[in-house]
Design a protein around this motif. Sequence first.
Motif, PDB file in Angstrom:
ATOM      1  N   TYR A 221       0.835  -1.409   0.223  1.00  0.00           N
ATOM      2  CA  TYR A 221       0.270  -0.072   0.081  1.00  0.00           C
ATOM      3  C   TYR A 221       0.692   1.271  -0.173  1.00  0.00           C
ATOM      4  CZ  TYR A 221      -3.884   3.305   0.872  1.00  0.00           C
ATOM      5  OH  TYR A 221      -4.332   4.487   0.928  1.00  0.00           O
ATOM      6  N   LEU A 222       0.838   2.253  -1.021  1.00  0.00           N
ATOM      7  CA  LEU A 222       1.859   3.016  -1.268  1.00  0.00           C
ATOM      8  C   LEU A 222       0.677   4.378  -1.761  1.00  0.00           C
ATOM      9  CD1 LEU A 222       4.625   1.137  -2.826  1.00  0.00           C
ATOM     10  CD2 LEU A 222       4.727   1.583  -0.448  1.00  0.00           C
ATOM     11  N   ASP A 223      -0.295   3.795  -0.825  1.00  0.00           N
ATOM     12  CA  ASP A 223      -1.019   5.582  -1.261  1.00  0.00           C
ATOM     13  C   ASP A 223      -1.684   5.841   0.098  1.00  0.00           C
ATOM     14  OD1 ASP A 223      -2.716   7.000  -3.402  1.00  0.00           O
ATOM     15  OD2 ASP A 223      -4.114   5.944  -3.580  1.00  0.00           O
ATOM     16  N   GLY A 224      -0.681   5.938   1.651  1.00  0.00           N
ATOM     17  CA  GLY A 224      -0.943   7.036   2.015  1.00  0.00           C
ATOM     18  C   GLY A 224      -1.200   8.028   1.877  1.00  0.00           C
ATOM     19  N   ASN A 225      -0.897   8.513   1.260  1.00  0.00           N
ATOM     20  CA  ASN A 225      -0.661  10.053   0.704  1.00  0.00           C
ATOM     21  C   ASN A 225      -2.068  11.036   0.102  1.00  0.00           C
ATOM     22  OD1 ASN A 225       0.155   8.793  -1.649  1.00  0.00           O
ATOM     23  ND2 ASN A 225       1.305  10.728  -2.889  1.00  0.00           N
TER      24      ASN A 225
ATOM     25  N   ILE B  87      -2.438  -1.362  -9.425  1.00  0.00           N
ATOM     26  CA  ILE B  87      -3.466  -2.308  -8.319  1.00  0.00           C
ATOM     27  C   ILE B  87      -3.650  -3.312  -8.738  1.00  0.00           C
ATOM     28  CG2 ILE B  87      -5.377  -1.488  -7.962  1.00  0.00           C
ATOM     29  CD1 ILE B  87      -4.744   1.489  -7.801  1.00  0.00           C
ATOM     30  N   GLU B  88      -3.961  -3.846  -9.540  1.00  0.00           N
ATOM     31  CA  GLU B  88      -3.971  -5.568 -10.253  1.00  0.00           C
ATOM     32  C   GLU B  88      -3.515  -6.233  -9.224  1.00  0.00           C
ATOM     33  OE1 GLU B  88      -4.627  -5.307 -14.355  1.00  0.00           O
ATOM     34  OE2 GLU B  88      -6.621  -4.955 -14.180  1.00  0.00           O
ATOM     35  N   ARG B  89      -2.249  -6.277  -9.804  1.00  0.00           N
ATOM     36  CA  ARG B  89      -1.097  -7.045  -9.333  1.00  0.00           C
ATOM     37  C   ARG B  89      -0.889  -6.681  -7.347  1.00  0.00           C
ATOM     38  NH1 ARG B  89       2.803  -8.220 -13.107  1.00  0.00           N
ATOM     39  NH2 ARG B  89       3.880  -8.774 -11.602  1.00  0.00           N
ATOM     40  N   GLY B  90      -1.654  -5.678  -7.029  1.00  0.00           N
ATOM     41  CA  GLY B  90      -1.297  -5.937  -5.190  1.00  0.00           C
ATOM     42  C   GLY B  90      -1.010  -4.023  -4.664  1.00  0.00           C
ATOM     43  N   VAL B  91       0.236  -3.804  -6.105  1.00  0.00           N
ATOM     44  CA  VAL B  91       0.618  -2.551  -6.173  1.00  0.00           C
ATOM     45  C   VAL B  91       0.028  -0.971  -6.130  1.00  0.00           C
ATOM     46  CG1 VAL B  91       2.757  -1.361  -6.478  1.00  0.00           C
ATOM     47  CG2 VAL B  91       3.350  -3.696  -6.183  1.00  0.00           C
TER      48      VAL B  91
ATOM     49  N   VAL C 261       5.157   0.996   5.948  1.00  0.00           N
ATOM     50  CA  VAL C 261       5.948   0.701   4.884  1.00  0.00           C
ATOM     51  C   VAL C 261       7.061   0.154   5.167  1.00  0.00           C
ATOM     52  CG1 VAL C 261       6.427   1.461   2.092  1.00  0.00           C
ATOM     53  CG2 VAL C 261       4.181   2.017   3.456  1.00  0.00           C
ATOM     54  N   GLY C 262       7.652  -1.184   4.361  1.00  0.00           N
ATOM     55  CA  GLY C 262       9.070  -1.700   4.182  1.00  0.00           C
ATOM     56  C   GLY C 262       9.834  -1.425   3.999  1.00  0.00           C
ATOM     57  N   PHE C 263      11.030  -1.664   3.560  1.00  0.00           N
ATOM     58  CA  PHE C 263      11.744  -1.882   2.335  1.00  0.00           C
ATOM     59  C   PHE C 263      11.488  -3.480   1.708  1.00  0.00           C
ATOM     60  CE2 PHE C 263      14.137   0.702   5.875  1.00  0.00           C
ATOM     61  CZ  PHE C 263      14.871   1.575   5.081  1.00  0.00           C
ATOM     62  N   ALA C 264      11.108  -3.726   2.060  1.00  0.00           N
ATOM     63  CA  ALA C 264      10.751  -5.277   1.174  1.00  0.00           C
ATOM     64  C   ALA C 264       9.368  -5.063   0.213  1.00  0.00           C
ATOM     65  CB  ALA C 264      10.559  -6.851   2.024  1.00  0.00           C
ATOM     66  N   ASP C 265       8.843  -3.969   0.986  1.00  0.00           N
ATOM     67  CA  ASP C 265       7.676  -3.369  -0.040  1.00  0.00           C
ATOM     68  C   ASP C 265       8.174  -2.337  -0.988  1.00  0.00           C
ATOM     69  OD1 ASP C 265       5.842  -4.028   1.514  1.00  0.00           O
ATOM     70  OD2 ASP C 265       5.801  -2.587   3.073  1.00  0.00           O
TER      71      ASP C 265
ATOM     72  N   ALA D 216       7.635  -3.393  -5.169  1.00  0.00           N
ATOM     73  CA  ALA D 216       6.983  -2.418  -5.260  1.00  0.00           C
ATOM     74  C   ALA D 216       7.322  -2.104  -7.390  1.00  0.00           C
ATOM     75  CB  ALA D 216       5.960  -0.476  -5.319  1.00  0.00           C
ATOM     76  N   ALA D 217       8.852  -2.163  -6.723  1.00  0.00           N
ATOM     77  CA  ALA D 217       9.626  -1.590  -8.115  1.00  0.00           C
ATOM     78  C   ALA D 217      10.001  -2.401  -8.954  1.00  0.00           C
ATOM     79  CB  ALA D 217      11.285  -0.967  -7.531  1.00  0.00           C
ATOM     80  N   ARG D 218       9.283  -3.849  -8.386  1.00  0.00           N
ATOM     81  CA  ARG D 218       9.771  -5.264  -8.868  1.00  0.00           C
ATOM     82  C   ARG D 218       8.529  -5.278 -10.481  1.00  0.00           C
ATOM     83  NH1 ARG D 218      13.425  -9.345  -9.141  1.00  0.00           N
ATOM     84  NH2 ARG D 218      14.988  -9.350  -7.719  1.00  0.00           N
ATOM     85  N   VAL D 219       7.464  -4.887  -9.341  1.00  0.00           N
ATOM     86  CA  VAL D 219       6.072  -5.022 -10.263  1.00  0.00           C
ATOM     87  C   VAL D 219       5.705  -4.074 -11.272  1.00  0.00           C
ATOM     88  CG1 VAL D 219       4.057  -5.175 -10.102  1.00  0.00           C
ATOM     89  CG2 VAL D 219       4.830  -6.624  -8.528  1.00  0.00           C
ATOM     90  N   LEU D 220       6.245  -3.109 -10.934  1.00  0.00           N
ATOM     91  CA  LEU D 220       6.447  -1.608 -11.709  1.00  0.00           C
ATOM     92  C   LEU D 220       7.464  -2.511 -12.871  1.00  0.00           C
ATOM     93  CD1 LEU D 220       5.631   1.384 -12.692  1.00  0.00           C
ATOM     94  CD2 LEU D 220       7.227   1.804 -11.409  1.00  0.00           C
ATOM     95  N   ALA D 221       8.273  -2.833 -13.308  1.00  0.00           N
ATOM     96  CA  ALA D 221       8.896  -3.178 -14.116  1.00  0.00           C
ATOM     97  C   ALA D 221       8.334  -4.321 -15.347  1.00  0.00           C
ATOM     98  CB  ALA D 221      10.381  -3.952 -14.020  1.00  0.00           C
ATOM     99  N   GLU D 222       7.375  -4.677 -14.443  1.00  0.00           N
ATOM    100  CA  GLU D 222       7.267  -5.828 -15.611  1.00  0.00           C
ATOM    101  C   GLU D 222       5.751  -5.512 -15.589  1.00  0.00           C
ATOM    102  OE1 GLU D 222       6.078  -8.778 -12.050  1.00  0.00           O
ATOM    103  OE2 GLU D 222       7.963 -10.089 -11.874  1.00  0.00           O
ATOM    104  N   VAL D 223       5.271  -4.616 -14.850  1.00  0.00           N
ATOM    105  CA  VAL D 223       4.039  -4.472 -15.798  1.00  0.00           C
ATOM    106  C   VAL D 223       4.477  -3.124 -17.024  1.00  0.00           C
ATOM    107  CG1 VAL D 223       2.321  -2.334 -15.579  1.00  0.00           C
ATOM    108  CG2 VAL D 223       2.705  -3.632 -14.173  1.00  0.00           C
ATOM    109  N   LEU D 224       5.766  -2.470 -17.001  1.00  0.00           N
ATOM    110  CA  LEU D 224       6.346  -1.314 -18.005  1.00  0.00           C
ATOM    111  C   LEU D 224       7.233  -2.405 -18.702  1.00  0.00           C
ATOM    112  CD1 LEU D 224       7.274   1.528 -16.604  1.00  0.00           C
ATOM    113  CD2 LEU D 224       5.380   0.996 -16.875  1.00  0.00           C
ATOM    114  N   ALA D 225       7.604  -3.610 -19.185  1.00  0.00           N
ATOM    115  CA  ALA D 225       8.374  -3.707 -19.939  1.00  0.00           C
ATOM    116  C   ALA D 225       8.241  -4.432 -21.428  1.00  0.00           C
ATOM    117  CB  ALA D 225       8.256  -5.329 -19.317  1.00  0.00           C
TER     118      ALA D 225
END
Length: 398
Positions: A31-35, A358-362, A381-385, A389-398
Motif C-alpha cells: 500500500y503506497l497511497d498513504g499520501n 493495482i491489479e497486481r497488489g501494488v 511501509v517497509g523496504f521489502a515493500d 513495488a519496483a519489481r512489479v512496476l518493471a514487469e508492468v512496463l516491460a
Amino acid sequence: MSELTLRAEKLDGADELAGLRDRFVLDEGVYLDGNSLGALPANVPDHIGEVVRRQWGELRIRSWTEGGWWTAPERVGDRIAPLVGAAPGQVVVGDSTSVNVFKALVAAVRMARQDGAGERDEILVDATTFPSDGYIAQSAARMTGCALRPVTPAEVPGALTARTAAVLLNHVDYRTGRLHDLPSLTAAVHAVGAYAVWDLCHSAGALPVGLDEHGVRLAVGCTYKYLNGGPGSPAFLYVRRDVQDRFDSPLPGWNSHAEPFGMRPGYEPAAGALRGRVGTPDILSLLALEAALGVWDGVPVEAVRAKSLALTDFFLECVDAYVPAGRVESLTPAAHEERGSQVALRCPDAGEAMKRLIERGVVGDFRHPDVLRFGFTPLYVGFADADRAARVLAEVLA
C-alpha cells in the motif's frame, strides 16, 4: 534473490519502526497511497463502536460533557501539535482543509491590514498548488478586495512587495513530492510585513515541520493522509499564540463564541485558538481521528523522517535497477532537503500502468496527465515493500 532484495531484508530486520506495522489493518499487498488515504489503525473500529454504543447510544446528550465531546477539537489538536512542532493551545481540529484555508487566508489579510503598514491589497498563491487551495484563494481575494498573483514558491521572495498581505504556500508539492523551504520562505514573507499561510497536507505526519521553531503564524493540514484519521477526517488549523488575539475569522460561529451557550446576537470571539472553531464538530470522525493518533505513541517524527528518506532512496534505486531504461522519469528531487515522503514518476501511459499495478497488489495513484505517485508511510511501509513495488512496476512496463 537479487542483491537489492537481500538488502531490503537486512534493512527491514534493522528497522526500529518495523513493529508499528502491526498497529494497522493491512493485507498482503503493497500500500503506497498513504499520501491520499492512510491505512486504518487497528484500534479504531472497537473505539468507534464504543463511542456509538455507549457515548451516543446510552449517554446521548450527556456525552458533550461526560464524554468530552465539547473539548474534542482542542484536545485532538494538542495530540497533533507535537507532530507539527507546536506547543499546546495552538491547534484546533474541525472542518475541512479548504474551510480552514479560507479562515486562515482571510484572517491573514485582515491582520496584515491591522498592522497598518502599506495598502496590503495583494495575495500571492502557490502556482503549483492543489486546485482547491487555488479556488479558495480566488474567493478570499474577491472577499478582501485583493489582487491574486500566482507564483511558484521559488519566485516568492522576488515577488513580495509592500502591498503583499498574505502568501498561501504548500509545504510539499502534491504532484512531485518536492519539499519547499518553510523556514526561509516564512522569514521572507514576514520581513515585508505579510503573513504566510502554510498547507501541511503532505508533510504533517511525514516529517518534522517545526511551526513554533520557524515562526510560522498560520497553517492548516488534513488528517486523513499520513495521520491516518480516516476518509474525510477533520482538518486542523494552527494559529500561533502571539497572533491569536488578533485572529479574525471570516466564519464566526457559535462554537467559537466566548459564551457559546449565552445565545447572544452579538459575536464575541473566544480566547486562543478556539476562535478557529465554527459550528458543531463532526464528533464521530473527530473521535476516530483521536483514536487513530494513538499509533504515534512513543514514535518520534524524526525517526519517521529518517526512514522515509531511506525508503524513498531505496525505491528510486530499485526503480533504476529494475525498470527498463527510458520508461519512467523521476519528478521527485534527489536532494533530501527538497523531498517529502512520496516518489512521483512520469510515465507516458501512467493511467493504464497504475491500473495494472493495482491489479497486481501494488497500490499507488495516478495524477493527470502522466504521473505515477507512490506515497511512503514509514509507520507501515517497509523496504521489502519498496523492492516488490519496483519489481512489479518493471514487469508492468516491460
